[in-house]
Design an enzyme around this catalytic site. Structure first.
Site, mmCIF file in Angstrom:
data_model
loop_
_atom_site.group_PDB
_atom_site.id
_atom_site.type_symbol
_atom_site.label_atom_id
_atom_site.label_comp_id
_atom_site.label_asym_id
_atom_site.label_seq_id
_atom_site.Cartn_x
_atom_site.Cartn_y
_atom_site.Cartn_z
ATOM 1 N N LEU A 19 30.114 29.483 -30.762
ATOM 2 C CA LEU A 19 30.552 30.872 -30.656
ATOM 3 C C LEU A 19 31.884 30.999 -29.930
ATOM 4 O O LEU A 19 32.754 31.769 -30.347
ATOM 5 C CB LEU A 19 29.482 31.693 -29.923
ATOM 6 C CG LEU A 19 28.227 32.010 -30.725
ATOM 7 C CD1 LEU A 19 27.089 32.419 -29.792
ATOM 8 C CD2 LEU A 19 28.499 33.126 -31.730
ATOM 9 N N ASP A 38 36.879 25.341 -21.453
ATOM 10 C CA ASP A 38 35.660 24.582 -21.698
ATOM 11 C C ASP A 38 35.661 23.370 -20.789
ATOM 12 O O ASP A 38 36.670 22.670 -20.671
ATOM 13 C CB ASP A 38 35.544 24.151 -23.164
ATOM 14 C CG ASP A 38 34.103 23.880 -23.563
ATOM 15 O OD1 ASP A 38 33.530 24.703 -24.297
ATOM 16 O OD2 ASP A 38 33.547 22.861 -23.126
ATOM 17 N N ASP A 73 35.804 24.261 -13.926
ATOM 18 C CA ASP A 73 34.410 24.703 -13.838
ATOM 19 C C ASP A 73 34.375 26.150 -13.368
ATOM 20 O O ASP A 73 34.545 26.444 -12.185
ATOM 21 C CB ASP A 73 33.652 23.800 -12.872
ATOM 22 C CG ASP A 73 32.168 24.128 -12.786
ATOM 23 O OD1 ASP A 73 31.736 25.119 -13.402
ATOM 24 O OD2 ASP A 73 31.448 23.397 -12.083
ATOM 25 N N ILE A 74 34.108 27.075 -14.295
ATOM 26 C CA ILE A 74 34.164 28.503 -13.968
ATOM 27 C C ILE A 74 32.924 28.969 -13.216
ATOM 28 O O ILE A 74 32.851 30.140 -12.818
ATOM 29 C CB ILE A 74 34.388 29.365 -15.233
ATOM 30 C CG1 ILE A 74 33.478 28.949 -16.412
ATOM 31 C CG2 ILE A 74 35.846 29.230 -15.670
ATOM 32 C CD1 ILE A 74 32.092 29.471 -16.353
ATOM 33 N N ASN A 100 31.265 33.303 -22.076
ATOM 34 C CA ASN A 100 30.438 32.725 -23.128
ATOM 35 C C ASN A 100 29.832 31.378 -22.757
ATOM 36 O O ASN A 100 28.919 30.907 -23.431
ATOM 37 C CB ASN A 100 31.291 32.571 -24.400
ATOM 38 C CG ASN A 100 30.577 31.858 -25.510
ATOM 39 O OD1 ASN A 100 29.695 32.414 -26.166
ATOM 40 N ND2 ASN A 100 30.934 30.594 -25.746
ATOM 41 N N TYR A 171 16.636 30.144 -18.963
ATOM 42 C CA TYR A 171 17.656 30.729 -19.842
ATOM 43 C C TYR A 171 17.424 32.228 -20.024
ATOM 44 O O TYR A 171 18.356 33.031 -19.941
ATOM 45 C CB TYR A 171 17.609 29.998 -21.181
ATOM 46 C CG TYR A 171 18.528 30.527 -22.253
ATOM 47 C CD1 TYR A 171 19.890 30.268 -22.213
ATOM 48 C CD2 TYR A 171 18.020 31.264 -23.323
ATOM 49 C CE1 TYR A 171 20.728 30.743 -23.214
ATOM 50 C CE2 TYR A 171 18.846 31.733 -24.332
ATOM 51 C CZ TYR A 171 20.207 31.463 -24.271
ATOM 52 O OH TYR A 171 21.030 31.930 -25.254
ATOM 53 N N LYS A 175 19.953 35.228 -18.914
ATOM 54 C CA LYS A 175 20.499 36.156 -19.896
ATOM 55 C C LYS A 175 20.097 37.597 -19.599
ATOM 56 O O LYS A 175 20.861 38.538 -19.873
ATOM 57 C CB LYS A 175 20.048 35.752 -21.298
ATOM 58 C CG LYS A 175 20.719 34.471 -21.802
ATOM 59 C CD LYS A 175 22.232 34.582 -21.766
ATOM 60 C CE LYS A 175 22.913 33.447 -22.511
ATOM 61 N NZ LYS A 175 24.390 33.517 -22.420
ATOM 62 N N THR A 205 24.699 27.243 -33.246
ATOM 63 C CA THR A 205 25.480 26.528 -32.249
ATOM 64 C C THR A 205 24.736 25.242 -31.907
ATOM 65 O O THR A 205 23.612 25.023 -32.349
ATOM 66 C CB THR A 205 25.670 27.358 -30.967
ATOM 67 O OG1 THR A 205 24.402 27.457 -30.284
ATOM 68 C CG2 THR A 205 26.180 28.769 -31.291
#
Length: 301
Positions: A19, A38, A73-74, A100, A171, A175, A205
């Site tokens: 994505l 990334d 690394d965000i 994302n 997860y 989310k 994905t």
């Protein structure tokens, strides 16, 4: 470049594949300058390579667009700050942030380890919060300097976060947290010219292919409903100036379908002018449940 994002600068995290890559390419096709972030890790967060972001950056440039790579690394304060700094130092502005990035560590609740829990919430939830915080700080400074931005945040949630998903408690929790973070961001940052929305995509994905292999397989012919590129037009529009007035919303996107999710709304209510006893409260709940639809099933049930 022309398009609905001409002149804008968009940052896309987790843009090395799936994505994120589709979003980055779509923003560039609509005229945006793109920061491709990334870390280059595996589906579970293992490893890391800057070549992943570099490859998508080269792909955008080969198509005539403008892009620069960021492999920090965000989910760290330093990495998130450098992400925003990269946009400002390279292009002189930041208009759109698409959060994302994500990983999976799927286990049922009884088998889920503390490390599995922490790793997934770190990348998904903290990895949304920190870039958002640093981008918002920049936009607030712009507003205070008399340059009100037309800023956009597009977060990535999931049907797992809206309904739950068996074997994905970490997860799903992350989310669901992203939805709440989006609603708070929309409410708090609107005064600075910022709009925030979330998209729950269904697409092929490397993460979904492992879980829903048959559902996600491309067809032999015809419309490929699970192609990640199907989700990107909505994300690009939400990240553009054209989306003025649309904020604090959650959308599902799959194939050719876009759905506005209505979220938690008050349903049937029982009241009395004194304290309930436990038995009375239970009786009231039983009666209320006869007047409300059953919840949608949890994924995998």
């Amino acid at each position: 470049m022309t398009g609905i994002c001409a002149g804008r600068v968009a940052v896309v995290t987790g843009a090395g594949g799936g994505l994120g890559r589709a979003h980055a390419l779509a923003f560039a096709a609509e005229g945006a300058k793109v920061v491709v972030n990334d870390l280059g890790v595996g589906p579970g967060g293992e490893g890391g390579s800057s070549s992943v972001a570099d490859k998508v950056t080269a792909e955008i440039r080969a198509r005539g667009g403008e892009a620069t790579a960021h492999s920090g690394d965000i989910a760290t304060d330093k990495g998130a700050a450098s992400l925003v700094a990269t946009a400002l130092e390279t292009y002189g502005r930041l208009d759109t942030l698409v959060n994302n990035a994500g990983i999976l560590r799927d286990r049922t609740l009884l088998n889920l380890t503390e490390d599995d829990w922490d790793a997934v919430l770190r990348v998904h939830l903290k990895g949304h919060f920190l870039p958002l915080k640093h981008a918002a700080a920049h936009w607030r400074a712009e507003r205070r300097a008399g340059r009100t931005p037309t800023a956009r945040i597009v977060n990535t949630t999931s049907g797992a976060g809206l309904l739950g998903s068996i074997g994905q408690a970490n997860y799903a929790a992350a989310k669901a947290g992203i939805v709440a973070l989006t609603l708070v961001a929309a409410a708090e940052l609107g005064r600075y010219g910022v709009q925030a929305n979330a998209v729950a995509p269904a697409a092929r994905t490397r993460m979904t292919q492992r879980i829903f292999a048959e559902t996600m397989a491309p067809p032999s012919s015809g419309f490929d409903a699970m192609a990640p590129e199907n989700v990107s037009p909505l994300v690009v529009w939400l990240g553009s100036a054209s989306a003025a007035g649309v904020t604090g919303r959650v959308f599902e996107a799959e194939g050719g379908r876009i759905t506005v999710m209505e979220g938690w709304q008050p349903g049937p209510t029982a009241t009395k002018n004194s304290r309930w006893t436990p038995s009375e409260a239970g009786g009231a709940v039983r009666e209320l449940l006869t007047r409300t639809p059953a919840p949608r099933p949890v994924y995998g049930s």
